[in-house]
Write a protein that holds these residues in place. Structure first.
Motif, mmCIF file in Angstrom:
data_model
loop_
_atom_site.group_PDB
_atom_site.id
_atom_site.type_symbol
_atom_site.label_atom_id
_atom_site.label_comp_id
_atom_site.label_asym_id
_atom_site.label_seq_id
_atom_site.Cartn_x
_atom_site.Cartn_y
_atom_site.Cartn_z
ATOM 1 N N THR A 17 47.146 1.301 39.243
ATOM 2 C CA THR A 17 46.553 1.162 40.578
ATOM 3 C C THR A 17 46.978 -0.130 41.277
ATOM 4 O OG1 THR A 17 44.540 0.124 39.686
ATOM 5 C CG2 THR A 17 44.538 2.540 39.912
ATOM 6 N N PHE A 18 48.001 -0.792 40.749
ATOM 7 C CA PHE A 18 48.497 -2.024 41.373
ATOM 8 C C PHE A 18 48.893 -1.758 42.823
ATOM 9 C CE2 PHE A 18 52.376 -4.905 41.821
ATOM 10 C CZ PHE A 18 51.626 -6.031 42.136
ATOM 11 N N ARG A 19 48.460 -2.651 43.717
ATOM 12 C CA ARG A 19 48.740 -2.606 45.160
ATOM 13 C C ARG A 19 47.949 -1.546 45.905
ATOM 14 N NH1 ARG A 19 54.916 -3.348 44.183
ATOM 15 N NH2 ARG A 19 55.156 -5.608 44.240
ATOM 16 N N LEU A 20 47.109 -0.769 45.224
ATOM 17 C CA LEU A 20 46.325 0.252 45.909
ATOM 18 C C LEU A 20 44.961 -0.314 46.284
ATOM 19 C CD1 LEU A 20 47.075 3.438 43.761
ATOM 20 C CD2 LEU A 20 48.396 2.433 45.638
ATOM 21 N N LYS A 21 44.566 -0.135 47.524
ATOM 22 C CA LYS A 21 43.307 -0.687 48.017
ATOM 23 C C LYS A 21 42.376 0.412 48.529
ATOM 24 C CE LYS A 21 44.639 -5.069 47.668
ATOM 25 N NZ LYS A 21 44.079 -5.967 46.682
ATOM 26 N N ASP A 22 41.083 0.159 48.442
ATOM 27 C CA ASP A 22 40.044 0.959 49.106
ATOM 28 C C ASP A 22 40.269 2.470 48.954
ATOM 29 O OD1 ASP A 22 38.968 -1.507 49.922
ATOM 30 O OD2 ASP A 22 40.284 -1.555 51.661
ATOM 31 N N TYR A 46 43.518 -6.914 41.493
ATOM 32 C CA TYR A 46 43.927 -5.818 42.369
ATOM 33 C C TYR A 46 42.927 -5.609 43.514
ATOM 34 C CZ TYR A 46 47.054 -4.398 38.515
ATOM 35 O OH TYR A 46 47.999 -4.356 37.515
ATOM 36 N N GLY A 47 41.697 -6.046 43.305
ATOM 37 C CA GLY A 47 40.691 -5.885 44.355
ATOM 38 C C GLY A 47 40.277 -4.442 44.588
ATOM 39 N N ASN A 48 40.450 -3.605 43.554
ATOM 40 C CA ASN A 48 40.126 -2.183 43.747
ATOM 41 C C ASN A 48 39.201 -1.619 42.673
ATOM 42 O OD1 ASN A 48 41.747 -1.765 41.486
ATOM 43 N ND2 ASN A 48 43.514 -1.036 42.657
ATOM 44 N N GLU A 49 38.600 -2.480 41.868
ATOM 45 C CA GLU A 49 37.750 -1.974 40.786
ATOM 46 C C GLU A 49 36.591 -1.130 41.329
ATOM 47 O OE1 GLU A 49 38.044 -5.187 37.155
ATOM 48 O OE2 GLU A 49 37.079 -5.846 39.003
ATOM 49 N N GLU A 50 36.043 -1.523 42.462
ATOM 50 C CA GLU A 50 34.928 -0.768 43.036
ATOM 51 C C GLU A 50 35.376 0.642 43.436
ATOM 52 O OE1 GLU A 50 32.367 1.024 45.945
ATOM 53 O OE2 GLU A 50 34.348 0.228 46.413
ATOM 54 N N ALA A 51 36.545 0.735 44.075
ATOM 55 C CA ALA A 51 37.069 2.049 44.483
ATOM 56 C C ALA A 51 37.418 2.897 43.266
ATOM 57 C CB ALA A 51 38.298 1.862 45.375
ATOM 58 N N VAL A 52 38.002 2.272 42.264
ATOM 59 C CA VAL A 52 38.340 2.984 41.021
ATOM 60 C C VAL A 52 37.069 3.496 40.359
ATOM 61 C CG1 VAL A 52 39.251 2.684 38.675
ATOM 62 C CG2 VAL A 52 40.517 1.765 40.632
ATOM 63 N N GLY A 53 36.045 2.659 40.320
ATOM 64 C CA GLY A 53 34.789 3.058 39.706
ATOM 65 C C GLY A 53 34.128 4.222 40.420
ATOM 66 N N GLU A 64 33.194 9.416 28.481
ATOM 67 C CA GLU A 64 33.852 9.260 27.181
ATOM 68 C C GLU A 64 35.245 9.881 27.146
ATOM 69 O OE1 GLU A 64 30.933 12.784 26.826
ATOM 70 O OE2 GLU A 64 30.976 10.797 27.758
ATOM 71 N N ASP A 65 35.571 10.688 28.129
ATOM 72 C CA ASP A 65 36.894 11.315 28.187
ATOM 73 C C ASP A 65 37.914 10.475 28.957
ATOM 74 O OD1 ASP A 65 35.807 13.407 26.797
ATOM 75 O OD2 ASP A 65 35.704 14.772 28.512
ATOM 76 N N ILE A 66 37.460 9.386 29.578
ATOM 77 C CA ILE A 66 38.355 8.568 30.393
ATOM 78 C C ILE A 66 38.560 7.206 29.745
ATOM 79 C CG2 ILE A 66 38.769 7.569 32.674
ATOM 80 C CD1 ILE A 66 36.869 9.625 33.854
ATOM 81 N N TYR A 67 39.816 6.802 29.645
ATOM 82 C CA TYR A 67 40.179 5.503 29.058
ATOM 83 C C TYR A 67 40.444 4.538 30.209
ATOM 84 C CZ TYR A 67 42.261 2.358 25.580
ATOM 85 O OH TYR A 67 42.532 1.300 24.749
ATOM 86 N N VAL A 68 39.618 3.518 30.323
ATOM 87 C CA VAL A 68 39.699 2.585 31.445
ATOM 88 C C VAL A 68 40.129 1.200 30.962
ATOM 89 C CG1 VAL A 68 38.474 1.527 33.383
ATOM 90 C CG2 VAL A 68 37.868 3.852 32.640
ATOM 91 N N THR A 69 41.153 0.674 31.607
ATOM 92 C CA THR A 69 41.646 -0.675 31.316
ATOM 93 C C THR A 69 41.446 -1.566 32.531
ATOM 94 O OG1 THR A 69 43.399 0.197 29.879
ATOM 95 C CG2 THR A 69 43.695 -2.043 30.716
ATOM 96 N N THR A 70 40.947 -2.778 32.304
ATOM 97 C CA THR A 70 41.003 -3.794 33.355
ATOM 98 C C THR A 70 41.472 -5.103 32.733
ATOM 99 O OG1 THR A 70 39.932 -4.649 35.347
ATOM 100 C CG2 THR A 70 38.615 -4.679 33.327
ATOM 101 N N LEU A 93 32.969 -1.316 38.564
ATOM 102 C CA LEU A 93 33.459 -0.051 38.023
ATOM 103 C C LEU A 93 32.335 0.946 37.740
ATOM 104 C CD1 LEU A 93 36.076 -1.567 35.539
ATOM 105 C CD2 LEU A 93 36.633 0.009 37.406
ATOM 106 N N GLN A 94 31.099 0.464 37.808
ATOM 107 C CA GLN A 94 29.911 1.280 37.485
ATOM 108 C C GLN A 94 29.988 1.805 36.047
ATOM 109 O OE1 GLN A 94 28.325 3.869 40.740
ATOM 110 N NE2 GLN A 94 30.261 3.407 41.780
ATOM 111 N N LEU A 95 30.437 0.920 35.151
ATOM 112 C CA LEU A 95 30.585 1.269 33.745
ATOM 113 C C LEU A 95 29.826 0.262 32.886
ATOM 114 C CD1 LEU A 95 34.443 1.961 33.619
ATOM 115 C CD2 LEU A 95 32.616 3.652 33.885
ATOM 116 N N SER A 96 29.394 0.702 31.716
ATOM 117 C CA SER A 96 28.743 -0.214 30.783
ATOM 118 C C SER A 96 29.751 -0.891 29.864
ATOM 119 C CB SER A 96 27.697 0.539 29.951
ATOM 120 O OG SER A 96 28.308 1.584 29.213
ATOM 121 N N TYR A 97 30.966 -0.354 29.812
ATOM 122 C CA TYR A 97 32.045 -0.943 29.018
ATOM 123 C C TYR A 97 33.375 -0.444 29.564
ATOM 124 C CZ TYR A 97 32.638 3.666 26.938
ATOM 125 O OH TYR A 97 32.874 5.012 26.765
#
Length: 273
Positions: A17-22, A46-53, A64-70, A93-97
């Motif tokens: 998601t590099f360079r992708l915003k909002d 990247y400034g997009n964690e909220e949109a990704v979340g 549990e089916d999605i692998y998320v890296t930050t 990201l609205q995630l607990s981990y």
């Protein structure tokens, strides 16, 4: 439909998601999850964690089916800010981990030691903020130092630039010896390699696109890779690379394209191998 295989628990093919915003980031992740991707890569800078979340939450795909890296940015590589920054990322990201937390660059803004920021990375894992930890843009010497600090088997990946014009052999070989998976970012070299005559010829031979060839080449080398796109058709093409098997001659021809053409080289970069 192709399936995403696991490499050291990291899905072999993800979406960057590099360079992708909002809305652009939201739509890209939404389409990627719909296409079948289950590995999403973002970063604090990247400034997009909220949109990704939001995209992940709205997708309906079980967490549990999605692998998320930050990744933690350079100004937070210290005891004062590291853990709070990770908690802020999780809130966005609205995630607990997250599944994987990386040091984005071995370039702390205030010159903190690797012992300090890798200690905080380890603490994030101990606190349950991430399931796995890793590094990004680390040289051979820095990777070896990181292993000495964290111990064998702790570093899930070193995420570095890898594409046909920058094969990054020294880092890849060092990581292989250390049992560290390499994640190759910018696989298309910002589109440059998709215009390469050798890659186009291989694509024509297999009746596929240049993008599929490049992604399949990365996967053939045992790399995890995270191409990005804002277009559904291109995301589908990238995902279809899971079904493409290149032969040894194809791979050798692509390997030979290496010319050290690095795309990501900010002024705080380490001394590259």
């Amino acid at each position: 439909m192709p399936t995403v295989t696991q490499s050291s628990a990291i899905p072999s093919l993800g979406v960057g998601t590099f360079r992708l915003k909002d809305d652009e980031a939201y739509n890209s992740v939404t389409m990627a999850l719909d296409v079948g991707f289950r590995h999403i890569d973002t970063a604090q800078i990247y400034g997009n964690e909220e949109a990704v979340g939001r995209a992940i939450k709205d997708s309906g795909v079980p967490r549990e089916d999605i692998y998320v890296t930050t990744k933690v940015w350079n100004d937070k590589l210290n005891k004062a800010g590291f853990i709070d920054s990770v908690k802020e990322s999780l809130a966005k990201l609205q995630l607990s981990y997250v599944d994987l937390l990386l040091i984005h660059w071995p370039s702390p803004e205030n010159g903190e030691s690797m012992e300090e920021y890798l200690g905080e990375l380890r603490r994030a894992k101990e606190l349950g903020l991430t399931k796995a930890i890793g590094i990004s843009n680390f040289t051979v010497a820095q990777t070896e130092q990181a292993v000495r600090i964290l111990g064998d088997g702790e570093i899930a990946t070193n995420q570095v630039e890898v594409h046909p014009y920058l094969t990054n052999e020294k880092v890849r070989q060092a990581c292989e010896k250390l049992g560290i998976t390499v994640t190759g970012y910018m696989p298309f070299a910002v589109g440059k390699v998709l215009k390469d005559d050798t890659i186009i010829a291989i694509a024509d031979k297999h009746g596929v696109t240049a993008a599929e060839v490049v992604v399949a080449w990365e996967l053939a080398h045992g790399l995890v890779t995270i191409p990005s796109s804002t277009k559904r058709k291109n995301l589908e093409i990238n995902f279809n690379a899971l079904s493409l098997t290149l032969d040894a001659e194809d791979i050798a021809k692509i390997d030979a394209l290496d010319c050290g053409d690095r795309q990501a080289a900010p002024d705080f970069s380490p001394q590259w191998d």
